[in-house]
Every structure is written in C-alpha cells, then in structure tokens.
Write a protein that holds these residues in place. Structure first.
Motif, PDB file in Angstrom:
ATOM      1  N   LEU A 119      -9.875   0.680   5.824  1.00  0.00           N
ATOM      2  CA  LEU A 119      -8.826   0.971   4.864  1.00  0.00           C
ATOM      3  C   LEU A 119      -7.705  -0.055   4.918  1.00  0.00           C
ATOM      4  CD1 LEU A 119      -7.608   2.993   2.795  1.00  0.00           C
ATOM      5  CD2 LEU A 119      -6.557   4.161   4.745  1.00  0.00           C
ATOM      6  N   LYS A 120      -7.268  -0.378   6.117  1.00  0.00           N
ATOM      7  CA  LYS A 120      -6.139  -1.278   6.291  1.00  0.00           C
ATOM      8  C   LYS A 120      -6.535  -2.740   6.211  1.00  0.00           C
ATOM      9  CE  LYS A 120      -2.366  -2.338   9.530  1.00  0.00           C
ATOM     10  NZ  LYS A 120      -1.744  -1.961  10.824  1.00  0.00           N
ATOM     11  N   GLN A 121      -7.694  -3.074   6.761  1.00  0.00           N
ATOM     12  CA  GLN A 121      -8.049  -4.486   6.927  1.00  0.00           C
ATOM     13  C   GLN A 121      -8.785  -5.091   5.744  1.00  0.00           C
ATOM     14  OE1 GLN A 121      -7.115  -6.439   9.430  1.00  0.00           O
ATOM     15  NE2 GLN A 121      -6.032  -4.740  10.420  1.00  0.00           N
ATOM     16  N   SER A 122      -9.476  -4.286   4.922  1.00  0.00           N
ATOM     17  CA  SER A 122     -10.289  -4.873   3.860  1.00  0.00           C
ATOM     18  C   SER A 122      -9.482  -5.715   2.876  1.00  0.00           C
ATOM     19  CB  SER A 122     -11.090  -3.789   3.128  1.00  0.00           C
ATOM     20  OG  SER A 122     -10.244  -2.800   2.588  1.00  0.00           O
ATOM     21  N   PRO A 123      -8.300  -5.272   2.391  1.00  0.00           N
ATOM     22  CA  PRO A 123      -7.567  -6.143   1.464  1.00  0.00           C
ATOM     23  C   PRO A 123      -7.065  -7.417   2.120  1.00  0.00           C
ATOM     24  CG  PRO A 123      -6.245  -4.222   2.027  1.00  0.00           C
ATOM     25  CD  PRO A 123      -7.605  -3.975   2.569  1.00  0.00           C
ATOM     26  N   ILE A 124      -6.764  -7.345   3.411  1.00  0.00           N
ATOM     27  CA  ILE A 124      -6.312  -8.537   4.139  1.00  0.00           C
ATOM     28  C   ILE A 124      -7.438  -9.562   4.214  1.00  0.00           C
ATOM     29  CG2 ILE A 124      -5.480  -9.409   6.353  1.00  0.00           C
ATOM     30  CD1 ILE A 124      -4.187  -6.667   6.810  1.00  0.00           C
ATOM     31  N   LEU A 125      -8.627  -9.098   4.579  1.00  0.00           N
ATOM     32  CA  LEU A 125      -9.766 -10.002   4.720  1.00  0.00           C
ATOM     33  C   LEU A 125     -10.229 -10.526   3.364  1.00  0.00           C
ATOM     34  CD1 LEU A 125     -11.789  -8.089   7.452  1.00  0.00           C
ATOM     35  CD2 LEU A 125     -10.519 -10.217   7.726  1.00  0.00           C
ATOM     36  N   LEU A 126     -10.225  -9.676   2.344  1.00  0.00           N
ATOM     37  CA  LEU A 126     -10.628 -10.129   1.015  1.00  0.00           C
ATOM     38  C   LEU A 126      -9.670 -11.184   0.482  1.00  0.00           C
ATOM     39  CD1 LEU A 126     -11.719  -6.717  -0.525  1.00  0.00           C
ATOM     40  CD2 LEU A 126     -13.217  -8.657  -0.019  1.00  0.00           C
ATOM     41  N   GLN A 127      -8.383 -11.008   0.738  1.00  0.00           N
ATOM     42  CA  GLN A 127      -7.422 -12.007   0.300  1.00  0.00           C
ATOM     43  C   GLN A 127      -7.621 -13.314   1.053  1.00  0.00           C
ATOM     44  OE1 GLN A 127      -5.175 -11.697  -2.314  1.00  0.00           O
ATOM     45  NE2 GLN A 127      -5.107 -13.919  -1.971  1.00  0.00           N
ATOM     46  N   GLU A 128      -7.928 -13.246   2.346  1.00  0.00           N
ATOM     47  CA  GLU A 128      -8.219 -14.452   3.121  1.00  0.00           C
ATOM     48  C   GLU A 128      -9.424 -15.183   2.533  1.00  0.00           C
ATOM     49  OE1 GLU A 128      -8.816 -13.343   7.152  1.00  0.00           O
ATOM     50  OE2 GLU A 128      -6.677 -12.988   7.560  1.00  0.00           O
ATOM     51  N   MET A 129     -10.448 -14.418   2.155  1.00  0.00           N
ATOM     52  CA  MET A 129     -11.644 -15.022   1.582  1.00  0.00           C
ATOM     53  C   MET A 129     -11.343 -15.680   0.245  1.00  0.00           C
ATOM     54  SD  MET A 129     -14.315 -11.980   2.635  1.00  0.00           S
ATOM     55  CE  MET A 129     -15.609 -12.573   1.541  1.00  0.00           C
ATOM     56  N   ILE A 130     -10.528 -15.030  -0.586  1.00  0.00           N
ATOM     57  CA  ILE A 130     -10.154 -15.627  -1.865  1.00  0.00           C
ATOM     58  C   ILE A 130      -9.395 -16.929  -1.640  1.00  0.00           C
ATOM     59  CG2 ILE A 130      -8.492 -15.351  -3.759  1.00  0.00           C
ATOM     60  CD1 ILE A 130      -9.530 -12.624  -4.243  1.00  0.00           C
ATOM     61  N   ASP A 131      -8.478 -16.925  -0.676  1.00  0.00           N
ATOM     62  CA  ASP A 131      -7.687 -18.120  -0.401  1.00  0.00           C
ATOM     63  C   ASP A 131      -8.555 -19.293   0.073  1.00  0.00           C
ATOM     64  OD1 ASP A 131      -5.401 -16.749  -1.083  1.00  0.00           O
ATOM     65  OD2 ASP A 131      -4.868 -16.227   0.978  1.00  0.00           O
TER      66      ASP A 131
ATOM     67  N   GLU B 298     -20.393  -8.127   1.998  1.00  0.00           N
ATOM     68  CA  GLU B 298     -21.121  -8.228   3.258  1.00  0.00           C
ATOM     69  C   GLU B 298     -20.349  -9.128   4.221  1.00  0.00           C
ATOM     70  OE1 GLU B 298     -23.692  -6.907   4.621  1.00  0.00           O
ATOM     71  OE2 GLU B 298     -24.378  -5.703   2.935  1.00  0.00           O
ATOM     72  N   GLU B 299     -19.848 -10.238   3.703  1.00  0.00           N
ATOM     73  CA  GLU B 299     -19.086 -11.154   4.548  1.00  0.00           C
ATOM     74  C   GLU B 299     -17.809 -10.494   5.060  1.00  0.00           C
ATOM     75  OE1 GLU B 299     -16.779 -15.470   4.329  1.00  0.00           O
ATOM     76  OE2 GLU B 299     -18.213 -14.905   2.754  1.00  0.00           O
ATOM     77  N   MET B 300     -17.139  -9.748   4.197  1.00  0.00           N
ATOM     78  CA  MET B 300     -15.923  -9.060   4.621  1.00  0.00           C
ATOM     79  C   MET B 300     -16.222  -8.057   5.731  1.00  0.00           C
ATOM     80  SD  MET B 300     -14.132  -5.956   4.236  1.00  0.00           S
ATOM     81  CE  MET B 300     -14.556  -5.212   2.652  1.00  0.00           C
ATOM     82  N   HIS B 301     -17.283  -7.266   5.556  1.00  0.00           N
ATOM     83  CA  HIS B 301     -17.663  -6.305   6.581  1.00  0.00           C
ATOM     84  C   HIS B 301     -18.052  -6.999   7.880  1.00  0.00           C
ATOM     85  CE1 HIS B 301     -18.720  -3.254   3.197  1.00  0.00           C
ATOM     86  NE2 HIS B 301     -17.464  -3.143   3.577  1.00  0.00           N
ATOM     87  N   GLU B 302     -18.736  -8.145   7.758  1.00  0.00           N
ATOM     88  CA  GLU B 302     -19.161  -8.859   8.960  1.00  0.00           C
ATOM     89  C   GLU B 302     -17.962  -9.438   9.705  1.00  0.00           C
ATOM     90  OE1 GLU B 302     -22.020  -9.809  11.694  1.00  0.00           O
ATOM     91  OE2 GLU B 302     -22.140  -8.543   9.901  1.00  0.00           O
ATOM     92  N   ARG B 303     -16.991  -9.948   8.972  1.00  0.00           N
ATOM     93  CA  ARG B 303     -15.776 -10.469   9.613  1.00  0.00           C
ATOM     94  C   ARG B 303     -15.046  -9.351  10.359  1.00  0.00           C
ATOM     95  NH1 ARG B 303     -12.582 -14.984   5.988  1.00  0.00           N
ATOM     96  NH2 ARG B 303     -14.396 -16.218   5.338  1.00  0.00           N
ATOM     97  N   LEU B 304     -14.974  -8.207   9.715  1.00  0.00           N
ATOM     98  CA  LEU B 304     -14.291  -7.081  10.341  1.00  0.00           C
ATOM     99  C   LEU B 304     -15.053  -6.608  11.576  1.00  0.00           C
ATOM    100  CD1 LEU B 304     -12.045  -5.019  10.367  1.00  0.00           C
ATOM    101  CD2 LEU B 304     -13.312  -3.673   8.667  1.00  0.00           C
ATOM    102  N   TYR B 305     -16.362  -6.584  11.484  1.00  0.00           N
ATOM    103  CA  TYR B 305     -17.181  -6.167  12.633  1.00  0.00           C
ATOM    104  C   TYR B 305     -16.979  -7.122  13.808  1.00  0.00           C
ATOM    105  CZ  TYR B 305     -21.313  -4.214  15.003  1.00  0.00           C
ATOM    106  OH  TYR B 305     -22.165  -3.599  15.881  1.00  0.00           O
ATOM    107  N   SER B 306     -16.908  -8.408  13.525  1.00  0.00           N
ATOM    108  CA  SER B 306     -16.665  -9.388  14.590  1.00  0.00           C
ATOM    109  C   SER B 306     -15.319  -9.139  15.260  1.00  0.00           C
ATOM    110  CB  SER B 306     -16.707 -10.813  14.020  1.00  0.00           C
ATOM    111  OG  SER B 306     -17.986 -11.132  13.525  1.00  0.00           O
TER     112      SER B 306
END
Length: 230
Positions: free
Chosen positions: A90-102, A200-208
């Motif tokens: 919930l908290k981390q997905s928008p952070i990681l998605l924004q990082e990926m967009i950047d 998938e990449e976002m979930h994998e980054r979070l899992y790491s």
C-alpha cells in the motif's frame, strides 16, 4: 468491476491483470514465454538472496493461475512473494512506480494518444465533474493525474471510465480525498496489450527490499492493503 470502492480514504486502488483488450482475447504464447523468462531470473535471484528460505503455507488464494500455466516452483515463488510484500504494498507501490517512471524515457506518442482519448471522454456530460491534470507516459508505464469535483464524480470515473479503452490494463491508483469534498486521483497503468511486466518489476523490487530487510513493517498497512486489493 476493476476498481472497487475503498472505504478507507487515501488508500490505493489496485487493478489486477486481465488478458484481453477491447473485447478480444490475446495470444498468450509469447506472453507465457516472456513471463517464464522473467520468473526464472527472479527465482535465481531469490535463491541467491535467500538460499535457506523455505516456502510455507502455500495458500492457493494468494495466487490465481487460471490464465497462466505456471510451474509449481513458479507458483510457489509468486505466492511467497505476495505474502511477503503484502504489508508494504500500500505504502511502497506508488514510490516504486514513480521511481520506475523516472528511470524510463518519455513516450510522446503514447502520451498524445492518452490525452486525445481523455479529451474526448471527458466531454461526455456524465464526466463533467472530472478534469485531466497531467499525463506522463514513458516506455512501459504511464502516470495520469485527475481532479474530481466530488466523491461521486470520482466514483463514476473509477467505475465507468477507468476500465475502458487504453486504461483497461494493469493499473495501480490512489485517491486523495480533500477537505473541500473534491478528490485528486493518480493512476499508474501499463501499455495496452496485457503486458504485466512493469508491475512484475515493481513487485520484484519490493520483494528484494523485504528480503534485504530494508523496510520496517507497518502493522496497520497489512489490513488496509487487503481491503484495497481485488
């Protein structure tokens, strides 16, 4: 219904993968091959990071394999990953998605298609309470910000517009309910064609991050996240 009502204000809207676009069933052969390659690499990396980690409580409800012919180890890996990232998503997905967009290059053509589509869509009388604020499309992810005059306008857009056309792809979203009764919503969505790779990449980054103990569990987020998923 792809975007369900969320009774907890400020929480994410999460839309799961569907394998069709514009009513047509997609050819899954290439998708499965690409998915297998991605999962194989994910499994290899996970084994390196956590060689002695065991997979327990393989709850089938954590993963639907109706559309994917997953190998047992692939399904087990995805279930273990889902269980591990649940308290943080919930908290981390928008952070990681924004990082990926950047990290990705701009895609002016995709942005123009979305802007044109939204321009026509929002001329419909029923969507008069919604306005497009910004569109930022990159290689595989697009971010769209919208302003809704009321909660009802937001819910109408969520239920009748965010599930159609080029928006009918993998997506994560977050509404922000403001004191004046209006709503600001942010949508991250993948390109048309049923490609789940960005998520998938976002979930994998979070899992790491979870496996490397880079996150502190939020005791309240797990229940909220379960309520926001579908």
């Amino acid at each position: 219904m792809l975007l369900r009502e969320n009774s907890n204000r400020g929480q994410h809207i999460v839309r799961r993968q569907r394998y069709h676009s514009n009513g047509q069933t997609l050819d899954k052969t290439n998708f499965r091959a690409d998915r297998r390659r991605f999962l194989a690499e994910s499994l290899r990396q996970a084994a390196i990071r956590s060689r002695n980690r065991t997979l327990e409580d393989r709850d089938e409800e954590l993963l639907s394999t109706n559309d994917l012919d997953l190998l047992p180890e692939e399904a087990a890996y995805l279930m273990a990953r889902k269980r591990a990232i649940e308290p943080y998503l919930l908290k981390q997905s928008p952070i990681l998605l924004q990082e990926m967009i950047d990290e990705q290059q701009q895609n002016p053509g995709w942005r123009m298609r979305i802007e044109n589509y939204m321009g026509k869509l929002l001329t419909e009388e029923k969507f008069a309470g919604t306005a497009l604020v910004e569109v930022d499309c990159r290689t595989s992810l697009c971010k769209m910000e919208l302003q809704h005059k009321t909660v009802s306008d937001f819910e109408l857009f969520r239920d009748q517009a965010a599930t159609e056309g080029p928006l009918d792809t993998d997506q994560h979203g977050k509404p922000e309910f403001l004191e004046d009764g209006s709503v600001m919503s942010t949508m991250y969505f993948a390109r048309e064609g049923g490609d789940p790779e960005p998520f998938e990449e976002m979930h994998e980054r979070l899992y790491s991050m979870v496996l490397d103990h880079k996150l502190v569990p939020d005791s309240s987020s797990a229940e909220k996240n379960v309520a926001s998923q579908f």
